[in-house]
Design an enzyme around this catalytic site. Structure first.
Site, short mmCIF file in Angstrom:
data_model
loop_
_atom_site.label_atom_id
_atom_site.label_comp_id
_atom_site.label_asym_id
_atom_site.label_seq_id
_atom_site.Cartn_x
_atom_site.Cartn_y
_atom_site.Cartn_z
CG ASP A 183 -1.99 -1.05 1.19
OD1 ASP A 183 -2.26 -1.57 0.10
OD2 ASP A 183 -2.55 -1.35 2.27
NE ARG A 184 0.59 8.34 -2.05
CZ ARG A 184 0.06 9.37 -2.69
NH1 ARG A 184 -1.14 9.26 -3.22
NH2 ARG A 184 0.73 10.50 -2.81
#
EC number: 5.4.99.-
Length: 320
Positions: free
Chosen positions: A143-144
Protein backbone atom coordinates in the site's frame (compact mmCIF):
# COMPACT_ATOMS: atom_id res chain seq x y z
CA UNK A 1 7.31 13.47 -29.21
CA UNK A 2 8.15 9.93 -28.21
CA UNK A 3 9.73 8.23 -31.20
CA UNK A 4 10.37 4.65 -32.18
CA UNK A 5 10.76 5.79 -35.77
CA UNK A 6 12.59 2.78 -37.18
CA UNK A 7 11.69 -0.86 -37.63
CA UNK A 8 13.24 -2.84 -34.78
CA UNK A 9 14.03 -6.54 -34.51
CA UNK A 10 14.38 -8.35 -31.18
CA UNK A 11 15.66 -11.86 -30.58
CA UNK A 12 13.92 -13.40 -27.58
CA UNK A 13 16.26 -14.68 -24.86
CA UNK A 14 15.57 -16.79 -21.79
CA UNK A 15 14.45 -13.79 -19.72
CA UNK A 16 11.49 -13.20 -22.03
CA UNK A 17 10.72 -16.80 -22.92
CA UNK A 18 7.09 -17.59 -22.07
CA UNK A 19 6.07 -13.94 -21.79
CA UNK A 20 2.96 -12.74 -23.61
CA UNK A 21 3.76 -10.58 -26.62
CA UNK A 22 1.57 -7.69 -25.38
CA UNK A 23 3.36 -7.58 -22.01
CA UNK A 24 6.72 -7.71 -23.78
CA UNK A 25 5.71 -4.74 -25.95
CA UNK A 26 4.45 -2.72 -22.97
CA UNK A 27 7.96 -2.90 -21.49
CA UNK A 28 9.84 -2.48 -24.76
CA UNK A 29 7.72 0.46 -25.96
CA UNK A 30 7.78 2.51 -22.76
CA UNK A 31 5.61 5.60 -23.09
CA UNK A 32 3.43 4.17 -25.84
CA UNK A 33 -0.23 3.85 -24.75
CA UNK A 34 -1.50 0.31 -24.34
CA UNK A 35 -4.29 1.04 -26.80
CA UNK A 36 -1.68 1.78 -29.47
CA UNK A 37 0.17 -1.46 -28.70
CA UNK A 38 -3.02 -3.48 -29.12
CA UNK A 39 -3.77 -1.64 -32.36
CA UNK A 40 -0.48 -2.57 -34.01
CA UNK A 41 -1.00 -6.17 -32.88
CA UNK A 42 -4.54 -6.28 -34.35
CA UNK A 43 -3.34 -4.82 -37.63
CA UNK A 44 -0.58 -7.41 -37.91
CA UNK A 45 2.18 -4.79 -37.85
CA UNK A 46 3.99 -6.78 -35.16
CA UNK A 47 5.40 -10.03 -36.56
CA UNK A 48 6.97 -12.98 -34.79
CA UNK A 49 9.09 -15.13 -37.11
CA UNK A 50 7.49 -13.20 -40.01
CA UNK A 51 3.96 -14.21 -38.92
CA UNK A 52 1.06 -12.29 -37.41
CA UNK A 53 0.33 -13.07 -33.77
CA UNK A 54 -2.41 -12.27 -31.27
CA UNK A 55 -1.92 -10.41 -28.00
CA UNK A 56 -1.97 -13.62 -25.96
CA UNK A 57 0.83 -15.26 -27.98
CA UNK A 58 3.59 -16.51 -25.67
CA UNK A 59 7.10 -15.87 -26.86
CA UNK A 60 9.50 -18.75 -27.37
CA UNK A 61 13.26 -18.82 -26.97
CA UNK A 62 14.89 -17.64 -30.19
CA UNK A 63 11.73 -15.99 -31.60
CA UNK A 64 12.47 -12.99 -33.79
CA UNK A 65 10.06 -10.11 -33.16
CA UNK A 66 9.55 -7.33 -35.70
CA UNK A 67 8.30 -4.05 -34.21
CA UNK A 68 7.06 -1.40 -36.65
CA UNK A 69 7.95 2.31 -36.54
CA UNK A 70 5.78 4.13 -34.00
CA UNK A 71 5.38 7.85 -33.48
CA UNK A 72 3.26 9.01 -30.55
CA UNK A 73 2.44 12.60 -29.62
CA UNK A 74 2.54 13.04 -25.86
CA UNK A 75 -0.11 15.17 -24.18
CA UNK A 76 2.55 16.83 -22.06
CA UNK A 77 6.29 16.83 -21.77
CA UNK A 78 7.45 13.75 -19.94
CA UNK A 79 9.03 14.41 -16.55
CA UNK A 80 12.64 13.50 -15.97
CA UNK A 81 12.01 11.57 -12.76
CA UNK A 82 15.71 11.12 -12.09
CA UNK A 83 15.88 14.82 -11.11
CA UNK A 84 13.37 14.49 -8.26
CA UNK A 85 15.10 14.48 -4.85
CA UNK A 86 12.75 11.82 -3.49
CA UNK A 87 13.46 9.61 -6.49
CA UNK A 88 17.22 10.03 -6.14
CA UNK A 89 16.99 9.16 -2.44
CA UNK A 90 15.64 5.70 -3.32
CA UNK A 91 19.19 4.57 -4.09
CA UNK A 92 20.00 4.81 -0.38
CA UNK A 93 16.93 2.67 0.43
CA UNK A 94 18.20 -0.40 -1.44
CA UNK A 95 18.74 -3.19 1.10
CA UNK A 96 20.26 -5.78 -1.22
CA UNK A 97 20.92 -5.99 -4.96
CA UNK A 98 22.21 -8.53 -7.46
CA UNK A 99 22.15 -8.67 -11.25
CA UNK A 100 18.84 -10.51 -11.01
CA UNK A 101 16.83 -8.64 -8.36
CA UNK A 102 16.86 -5.83 -5.87
CA UNK A 103 15.18 -5.43 -2.49
CA UNK A 104 14.07 -1.95 -1.50
CA UNK A 105 13.10 -0.50 1.88
CA UNK A 106 10.11 1.33 0.44
CA UNK A 107 9.36 4.67 2.11
CA UNK A 108 5.84 5.37 3.33
CA UNK A 109 3.88 7.82 1.19
CA UNK A 110 4.98 6.63 -2.26
CA UNK A 111 2.81 4.31 -4.35
CA UNK A 112 4.48 1.30 -5.93
CA UNK A 113 3.38 2.45 -9.40
CA UNK A 114 1.94 5.58 -11.01
CA UNK A 115 -1.68 6.08 -11.96
CA UNK A 116 -4.87 7.49 -10.45
CA UNK A 117 -3.48 11.01 -10.60
CA UNK A 118 0.03 10.07 -9.47
CA UNK A 119 2.84 11.17 -11.77
CA UNK A 120 5.09 8.30 -10.76
CA UNK A 121 5.54 5.42 -8.35
CA UNK A 122 8.42 3.28 -7.11
CA UNK A 123 8.76 1.23 -10.30
CA UNK A 124 8.75 4.28 -12.59
CA UNK A 125 11.29 5.96 -10.32
CA UNK A 126 13.63 2.95 -10.39
CA UNK A 127 13.38 2.75 -14.18
CA UNK A 128 14.32 6.43 -14.36
CA UNK A 129 17.29 5.83 -12.06
CA UNK A 130 18.35 2.71 -13.99
CA UNK A 131 17.73 3.53 -17.67
CA UNK A 132 20.12 0.77 -18.81
CA UNK A 133 18.14 -1.95 -17.07
CA UNK A 134 16.08 -3.71 -19.73
CA UNK A 135 13.78 -5.39 -17.23
CA UNK A 136 12.49 -4.04 -13.90
CA UNK A 137 9.19 -5.43 -12.62
CA UNK A 138 7.39 -5.46 -9.28
CA UNK A 139 7.18 -8.92 -7.73
CA UNK A 140 4.42 -7.84 -5.31
CA UNK A 141 2.83 -4.65 -4.04
CA UNK A 142 2.61 -2.61 -0.85
CA UNK A 143 0.00 0.00 0.00
CA UNK A 144 1.08 3.59 -0.57
CA UNK A 145 1.45 4.31 3.16
CA UNK A 146 3.08 0.96 3.99
CA UNK A 147 6.87 0.94 4.28
CA UNK A 148 9.41 -1.85 4.11
CA UNK A 149 10.55 -4.79 1.99
CA UNK A 150 9.60 -4.48 -1.67
CA UNK A 151 11.04 -7.00 -4.11
CA UNK A 152 11.79 -6.04 -7.74
CA UNK A 153 12.91 -8.54 -10.38
CA UNK A 154 15.58 -7.63 -12.95
CA UNK A 155 15.17 -10.84 -14.94
CA UNK A 156 11.96 -12.44 -16.14
CA UNK A 157 13.08 -15.88 -14.95
CA UNK A 158 13.43 -14.47 -11.44
CA UNK A 159 10.06 -12.74 -11.62
CA UNK A 160 8.38 -16.06 -12.45
CA UNK A 161 10.31 -17.85 -9.68
CA UNK A 162 9.31 -15.24 -7.07
CA UNK A 163 5.68 -15.18 -8.19
CA UNK A 164 5.54 -18.97 -7.93
CA UNK A 165 6.64 -18.65 -4.30
CA UNK A 166 3.84 -16.17 -3.69
CA UNK A 167 1.34 -18.46 -5.41
CA UNK A 168 2.37 -21.51 -3.39
CA UNK A 169 2.79 -19.51 -0.16
CA UNK A 170 6.48 -20.33 0.30
CA UNK A 171 7.55 -16.68 0.45
CA UNK A 172 7.28 -15.52 4.06
CA UNK A 173 6.30 -11.93 4.84
CA UNK A 174 6.48 -10.40 8.30
CA UNK A 175 5.03 -7.00 9.20
CA UNK A 176 4.97 -4.72 12.25
CA UNK A 177 2.03 -2.45 13.01
CA UNK A 178 0.79 -0.12 15.75
CA UNK A 179 -2.86 -0.68 16.60
CA UNK A 180 -5.48 0.76 18.91
CA UNK A 181 -6.55 -1.41 21.83
CA UNK A 182 -5.09 -4.21 23.93
CA UNK A 183 -4.44 -7.00 21.42
CA UNK A 184 -5.64 -10.39 22.64
CA UNK A 185 -3.25 -13.13 21.56
CA UNK A 186 -6.25 -15.43 21.40
CA UNK A 187 -6.74 -13.71 18.02
CA UNK A 188 -3.46 -15.11 16.72
CA UNK A 189 -5.04 -16.58 13.57
CA UNK A 190 -7.75 -14.84 11.56
CA UNK A 191 -9.17 -16.64 8.52
CA UNK A 192 -12.04 -14.35 7.56
CA UNK A 193 -12.77 -14.00 3.81
CA UNK A 194 -12.24 -10.56 2.31
CA UNK A 195 -14.40 -8.87 -0.31
CA UNK A 196 -13.01 -5.95 -2.33
CA UNK A 197 -15.42 -3.24 -3.40
CA UNK A 198 -14.43 -0.44 -5.76
CA UNK A 199 -16.38 2.79 -5.33
CA UNK A 200 -17.34 5.13 -8.19
CA UNK A 201 -14.52 7.42 -7.12
CA UNK A 202 -12.07 4.57 -7.76
CA UNK A 203 -11.37 4.12 -4.05
CA UNK A 204 -11.04 0.52 -2.88
CA UNK A 205 -12.75 -0.60 0.32
CA UNK A 206 -12.33 -4.12 1.67
CA UNK A 207 -14.76 -5.83 4.04
CA UNK A 208 -15.00 -9.17 5.81
CA UNK A 209 -17.72 -11.00 3.87
CA UNK A 210 -18.71 -14.56 3.02
CA UNK A 211 -18.74 -13.38 -0.61
CA UNK A 212 -15.04 -12.61 -0.41
CA UNK A 213 -11.90 -14.61 -1.11
CA UNK A 214 -10.32 -16.92 1.50
CA UNK A 215 -7.80 -14.94 3.58
CA UNK A 216 -5.54 -15.82 6.46
CA UNK A 217 -3.30 -13.72 8.72
CA UNK A 218 -1.35 -14.78 11.80
CA UNK A 219 -0.82 -12.18 14.52
CA UNK A 220 1.20 -11.82 17.71
CA UNK A 221 1.28 -8.99 20.23
CA UNK A 222 4.87 -7.91 20.85
CA UNK A 223 4.28 -5.05 23.27
CA UNK A 224 1.36 -3.37 25.01
CA UNK A 225 1.11 0.33 25.88
CA UNK A 226 -1.22 1.40 28.71
CA UNK A 227 -1.44 5.18 28.36
CA UNK A 228 -3.66 7.96 29.71
CA UNK A 229 -5.33 8.14 26.31
CA UNK A 230 -6.05 4.42 26.01
CA UNK A 231 -4.46 1.09 25.24
CA UNK A 232 -2.29 0.49 22.19
CA UNK A 233 -0.32 -2.51 20.92
CA UNK A 234 2.68 -3.25 18.75
CA UNK A 235 1.83 -6.37 16.76
CA UNK A 236 3.54 -8.70 14.33
CA UNK A 237 1.49 -9.86 11.33
CA UNK A 238 2.26 -12.76 9.00
CA UNK A 239 -0.15 -12.81 6.04
CA UNK A 240 -0.55 -16.27 4.51
CA UNK A 241 -2.55 -14.87 1.60
CA UNK A 242 -2.02 -11.58 -0.25
CA UNK A 243 -5.36 -9.81 -0.40
CA UNK A 244 -5.74 -6.05 -0.74
CA UNK A 245 -5.56 -4.32 2.69
CA UNK A 246 -5.56 -7.76 4.32
CA UNK A 247 -3.63 -6.94 7.51
CA UNK A 248 -5.53 -3.70 8.03
CA UNK A 249 -8.97 -5.30 7.66
CA UNK A 250 -8.15 -8.39 9.72
CA UNK A 251 -6.80 -6.13 12.50
CA UNK A 252 -10.02 -4.12 12.37
CA UNK A 253 -12.03 -7.37 12.56
CA UNK A 254 -10.06 -8.35 15.69
CA UNK A 255 -11.15 -5.07 17.30
CA UNK A 256 -7.72 -3.43 17.08
CA UNK A 257 -7.50 -1.31 13.90
CA UNK A 258 -4.26 0.38 12.90
CA UNK A 259 -3.87 3.78 14.54
CA UNK A 260 -4.69 6.51 12.02
CA UNK A 261 -6.06 4.22 9.30
CA UNK A 262 -8.61 6.51 7.64
CA UNK A 263 -10.37 3.60 5.91
CA UNK A 264 -10.61 1.15 8.78
CA UNK A 265 -10.31 3.01 12.09
CA UNK A 266 -12.06 5.81 13.98
CA UNK A 267 -9.93 8.87 13.21
CA UNK A 268 -11.81 11.00 15.76
CA UNK A 269 -10.95 8.52 18.51
CA UNK A 270 -7.32 8.44 17.32
CA UNK A 271 -6.94 12.19 16.80
CA UNK A 272 -5.19 13.03 20.09
CA UNK A 273 -2.69 10.18 19.93
CA UNK A 274 -2.03 10.96 16.24
CA UNK A 275 -1.22 14.53 17.21
CA UNK A 276 1.04 13.44 20.07
CA UNK A 277 2.91 11.00 17.84
CA UNK A 278 3.00 13.45 14.91
CA UNK A 279 1.36 10.87 12.63
CA UNK A 280 -0.58 11.65 9.46
CA UNK A 281 -1.32 8.03 8.56
CA UNK A 282 -1.04 4.50 9.93
CA UNK A 283 2.22 2.70 10.73
CA UNK A 284 2.57 -0.62 8.90
CA UNK A 285 6.05 -1.86 8.03
CA UNK A 286 7.04 -4.91 5.96
CA UNK A 287 9.95 -5.76 8.21
CA UNK A 288 11.12 -9.13 6.87
CA UNK A 289 10.91 -11.05 3.62
CA UNK A 290 12.10 -14.64 3.23
CA UNK A 291 12.52 -16.20 -0.22
CA UNK A 292 14.73 -18.40 -2.38
CA UNK A 293 16.21 -17.70 -5.82
CA UNK A 294 16.63 -19.94 -8.87
CA UNK A 295 20.35 -20.12 -8.02
CA UNK A 296 19.95 -20.82 -4.30
CA UNK A 297 17.13 -23.11 -3.17
CA UNK A 298 17.78 -22.41 0.52
CA UNK A 299 15.58 -19.44 1.50
CA UNK A 300 17.20 -16.33 2.97
CA UNK A 301 15.62 -13.70 5.19
CA UNK A 302 16.14 -10.00 4.49
CA UNK A 303 15.16 -7.23 6.90
CA UNK A 304 14.19 -3.59 6.36
CA UNK A 305 15.08 -1.24 9.24
CA UNK A 306 12.13 0.52 10.88
CA UNK A 307 11.48 4.09 9.71
CA UNK A 308 12.55 6.70 12.25
CA UNK A 309 8.94 7.85 12.79
CA UNK A 310 7.88 4.29 13.65
CA UNK A 311 10.68 3.94 16.23
CA UNK A 312 9.88 7.36 17.68
CA UNK A 313 6.20 6.41 18.04
CA UNK A 314 7.08 3.22 19.94
CA UNK A 315 9.38 5.20 22.27
CA UNK A 316 6.77 7.90 22.91
CA UNK A 317 4.04 5.38 23.67
CA UNK A 318 6.40 3.58 26.05
CA UNK A 319 6.97 6.81 28.03
CA UNK A 320 3.29 7.82 28.32
Amino acid sequence: MTNFDKVQFCDIDQDHQGQRIDNFLFTFLKGVPKSRVYRILRKGEVRVNKKRVKAEYKLGYGDKVRIPPIRVAEKEQQLDLSKFDRVKSLESNIIYETKQFLLLNKPSGIAVHGGSGLSFGIIEALRALRPREKFLELVHRLDRDTSGCLLIAKRRSYLIHFQDQLRYKTMRKEYLALVSGDWDNANNRIIEPLYKNKLKSGERIVRVSEEGKPSETHFKCLKRFDTEKGDFSLIKALPKTGRTHQIRVHAQFAGCPLIGDEKYSDLDADSEVLQRLNLKTFLLHAQKLTFSTPDEEEPKTYEAPLPALFEQSINRLSKQ
